[in-house]
Design a protein around this motif. Structure first.
Motif, PDB file in Angstrom:
ATOM      1  N   LYS A 109      40.367  62.757 169.529  1.00 38.41           N
ATOM      2  CA  LYS A 109      40.435  62.926 171.279  1.00 38.41           C
ATOM      3  C   LYS A 109      40.180  64.441 171.609  1.00 38.41           C
ATOM      4  CE  LYS A 109      41.627  58.400 172.992  1.00 38.41           C
ATOM      5  NZ  LYS A 109      42.523  57.049 173.369  1.00 38.41           N
ATOM      6  N   LEU A 110      41.188  65.030 170.627  1.00 41.80           N
ATOM      7  CA  LEU A 110      41.700  66.603 171.134  1.00 41.80           C
ATOM      8  C   LEU A 110      40.385  67.186 171.454  1.00 41.80           C
ATOM      9  CD1 LEU A 110      43.435  68.811 172.206  1.00 41.80           C
ATOM     10  CD2 LEU A 110      44.281  68.425 170.259  1.00 41.80           C
ATOM     11  N   ARG A 111      39.803  66.928 169.811  1.00 44.32           N
ATOM     12  CA  ARG A 111      38.781  67.469 168.935  1.00 44.32           C
ATOM     13  C   ARG A 111      37.470  67.450 169.979  1.00 44.32           C
ATOM     14  NH1 ARG A 111      34.886  65.881 164.570  1.00 44.32           N
ATOM     15  NH2 ARG A 111      35.912  63.604 164.848  1.00 44.32           N
ATOM     16  N   SER A 112      37.791  66.513 170.734  1.00 47.74           N
ATOM     17  CA  SER A 112      36.586  65.897 171.513  1.00 47.74           C
ATOM     18  C   SER A 112      36.136  66.142 173.095  1.00 47.74           C
ATOM     19  CB  SER A 112      36.169  64.501 171.669  1.00 47.74           C
ATOM     20  OG  SER A 112      36.101  63.878 170.644  1.00 47.74           O
ATOM     21  N   LEU A 113      37.309  67.133 173.211  1.00 53.47           N
ATOM     22  CA  LEU A 113      37.904  67.771 174.406  1.00 53.47           C
ATOM     23  C   LEU A 113      36.612  69.026 175.234  1.00 53.47           C
ATOM     24  CD1 LEU A 113      39.473  67.812 176.856  1.00 53.47           C
ATOM     25  CD2 LEU A 113      41.692  69.187 175.474  1.00 53.47           C
TER      26      LEU A 113
END
Length: 171
Positions: free
Chosen positions: A126-130
């Motif tokens: 999710k952090l990578r998708s932010l």
């Protein structure tokens, strides 16, 4: 969640145009800023697939990160706008290059610090998708602005044509 996103986007569509320039943004209606922020929160929450518990923990940390990042960028923009009059243009440009590099390094350091904090709240995926979700939101806003500007230009052209026709009829 998609219905919520659509509602927020519709609210955003009804908001007056806003500019990206910080000086103008600070003068804009606080309600517009709130609508845009609410739309951003809803959009990113939906795009990342945050659970209510994750969102509750994520947003305070992420807002803090965003504010600190904005402060860094604001310092650089102010330096660009207000060059030192006692220095040559060449020296001011060199200083700006150096300051730009320092700001980028500080931004990377800030991202490292806050990625550690955010990984305690959301998954690495999710952090990578932010960043992608943020880019898509910004692009959506820019597209909206362009559409509104295009609509405004078409309206103005139509008014001009109508006025010309009226003048021709009266002559």
């Amino acid at each position: 969640m998609k219905i919520l996103t659509n509602i927020v986007v519709l609210l955003l569509l009804s908001a007056p145009l806003f500019a990206q320039d910080d000086d103008i943004q600070q003068e804009q209606d606080p309600q517009v800023k709130q609508k845009i922020q609410a739309a951003r929160v809803a959009y990113i929450t939906d795009q990342l697939g945050l659970t209510p518990g994750e969102a509750e923990k994520f947003w305070p940390v992420y807002r803090e990160f965003s504010e600190k990042r904005q402060q860094l960028l604001k310092q650089y923009r102010q330096a660009k706008r207000n060059p030192d009059p006692s220095k040559s243009t060449e020296q001011n440009d060199k200083d700006l290059v150096e300051m730009g590099l320092k700001v980028k390094q500080q931004e990377v350091d800030l991202e490292k610090e806050y990625s550690d904090k955010l990984l305690k709240v959301i998954s690495a995926q999710k952090l990578r998708s932010l960043p992608d979700a943020e880019k898509r939101f910004r692009q959506m806003i820019l597209d909206q602005i362009q559409r509104r500007q295009g609509m405004q230009e078409r309206r103005e052209k139509m008014r001009d044509r109508q006025q010309q026709r009226l003048q021709q009829r009266n002559n």
